[in-house]
Design an enzyme around this catalytic site. Structure first.
Site, PDB file in Angstrom:
ATOM      1  N   ARG A  25       0.831  -1.212   0.000  1.00 25.35           N
ATOM      2  CA  ARG A  25       0.000   0.000   0.000  1.00 25.35           C
ATOM      3  C   ARG A  25       0.866   1.264   0.000  1.00 25.35           C
ATOM      4  NH1 ARG A  25      -5.969  -0.957   2.310  1.00 25.35           N
ATOM      5  NH2 ARG A  25      -6.361  -2.494   0.717  1.00 25.35           N
ATOM      6  N   ASP A 127      10.324 -16.809  17.371  1.00 25.39           N
ATOM      7  CA  ASP A 127      11.377 -17.094  18.357  1.00 25.39           C
ATOM      8  C   ASP A 127      11.848 -15.845  19.110  1.00 25.39           C
ATOM      9  OD1 ASP A 127      11.155 -19.600  17.257  1.00 25.39           O
ATOM     10  OD2 ASP A 127      12.984 -19.450  16.074  1.00 25.39           O
ATOM     11  N   GLY A 170      10.903 -22.123  19.791  1.00 28.61           N
ATOM     12  CA  GLY A 170      11.838 -21.019  20.051  1.00 28.61           C
ATOM     13  C   GLY A 170      13.255 -21.332  19.614  1.00 28.61           C
ATOM     14  N   GLU A 187       4.337 -22.911  36.928  1.00 30.19           N
ATOM     15  CA  GLU A 187       5.157 -23.158  38.121  1.00 30.19           C
ATOM     16  C   GLU A 187       6.651 -23.100  37.789  1.00 30.19           C
ATOM     17  OE1 GLU A 187       1.924 -24.580  38.007  1.00 30.19           O
ATOM     18  OE2 GLU A 187       1.826 -23.002  39.527  1.00 30.19           O
ATOM     19  N   HIS A 249       3.591 -26.439  15.831  1.00 35.19           N
ATOM     20  CA  HIS A 249       3.301 -25.376  14.862  1.00 35.19           C
ATOM     21  C   HIS A 249       2.004 -24.631  15.141  1.00 35.19           C
ATOM     22  CE1 HIS A 249       6.453 -27.705  12.991  1.00 35.19           C
ATOM     23  NE2 HIS A 249       6.721 -26.627  12.271  1.00 35.19           N
ATOM     24  N   ARG A 252       2.442 -21.003  15.707  1.00 34.80           N
ATOM     25  CA  ARG A 252       2.796 -20.063  14.631  1.00 34.80           C
ATOM     26  C   ARG A 252       1.598 -19.502  13.888  1.00 34.80           C
ATOM     27  NH1 ARG A 252       7.934 -22.790  11.950  1.00 34.80           N
ATOM     28  NH2 ARG A 252       6.622 -22.998  10.130  1.00 34.80           N
TER      29      ARG A 252
END
Ligand code: F6P
Length: 320
Positions: A25, A127, A170, A187, A249, A252
């Site tokens: 744009r 990540d 990650g 925890e 996945h 993601r």
């Protein structure tokens, strides 16, 4: 500048579409044509592209993934592939390229810069391992996905007096795991950057059991090991029954959060502005509320973004 190109590369993440849209744009409103390259560097080498219009990016902002598709491209790691990619861009009359992706994608972008292509990189990877940006694109959405999953697991865990060991993505970076653990009230968080003491963890879980707590959540970064391996180490030592969950996945995908839509739009427009000013070989980033530009080589030479010590302090004071 009459024509530029844009591609998404490496692991996809939510917010990539907002970044493409931001590039397209802002370029079109400056009278610059945009070529959308499909399937990352593969599309550049095999010449899969389309000329984009405002219609090409309509109805994409709310969609996860990347509508240009993405790939991890081995050819782009070698000089012949890099040369062919640069030649194809020159053949198309492209005077600037925006690469949206993580560490490996920026290495490809740097190679193109060295072949004489004007390039700006946009950090995009769940990540959050790239330095010189507070946040990469897709991280916020991934954190929200993890948060939702852990909330669900807590419901079922509480109903059965169970512990859950949840494996978080990650790569070698513990950012997602640490921040998600703080935000979910887990925890324990096991991350590659900090050593952990399994005896202390088991003792704490046993104590929770004795106190009548009905669930325990342990997040483990994939860079530490698998949820299964942690489960094997603790299962006979904690008093709770345990189960594992590999988020994989799922983290993601999904509709990007408002933060990622805004960040993608800002990164896209910022990258376009940088190209117009003649910048090249730079990565756009976020520092506080401001956009920054850093030499891509410096980004790549600096290694993984270190974990914020204040975040570790926060986790410790909240007894994570
Ligand atoms: O870099 C993003 C990431 O999702 C990592 O967290 C993970 O280790 C890797 O990609 C998975 O890669 P692939 O999509 O190729 O399985």
């Amino acid at each position: 500048m009459k024509r530029i190109a844009v591609l998404t590369s490496g692991g996809d993440c939510s917010g990539m579409n907002a970044a493409i849209r931001g590039v397209v744009r802002s370029a079109l409103s400056a009278g610059i044509e945009v070529v959308g390259i499909q399937k990352g560097y593969h599309g550049l080498i095999d010449r899969h592209y389309e000329i984009m219009s405002t219609r090409s990016v309509s109805n994409t902002l709310q969609r996860g993934g990347t509508f240009l598709q993405s790939a991890r491209c081995k050819e782009m790691m070698e000089e012949p592939g890099q040369r062919l990619a640069a030649e194809n861009l020159k053949g198309l009359g492209v005077e600037g390229l925006v690469v949206i992706g993580g560490d490996g994608s920026l290495r490809g972008a740097m190679a193109l810069h060295n072949q004489g292509i004007r390039v700006i990189g946009i950090p995009a990877s769940i990540d959050n391992d790239l330095p010189f940006t507070d946040m990469s694109l897709g991280v916020d959405t991934a954190l929200n996905n993890i948060g939702y999953a852990v909330d669900c697991l807590k419901d079922t865990a509480s109903s059965h007096d169970r512990a859950f060991i949840v494996e978080v993505m990650g790569r070698r970076c513990g950012y997602l795991t640490l921040v998600a653990a703080i935000a979910c009230g887990a925890e324990h968080a096991l991350i590659p950057e900090v050593e952990y003491d399994m005896d202390r963890i088991c003792e704490n879980l046993r104590k929770r059991y004795r106190e009548g707590r009905d669930n325990s959540i342990i997040l483990v970064a994939e860079g530490v090991g698998s949820a299964q391996s942690i489960s094997d180490q603790i299962k006979d030592r904690i008093g709770f029954e345990s189960r594992i969950m590999v988020l994989g996945h799922y983290q993601r995908g999904g509709s990007p959060t408002t933060f990622d839509r805004l960040l993608g739009s800002r990164f896209g427009q910022g990258a376009m502005d940088a190209l117009k000013k003649g910048e090249t070989g730079k990565m756009i980033g976020l520092s506080g509320a401001k956009l920054t530009l850093t030499d891509m080589q410096k980004v790549l030479d600096s290694g993984q973004r270190p974990i914020d010590k204040n975040m570790i302090k926060l986790a410790r004071s909240l007894e994570v």
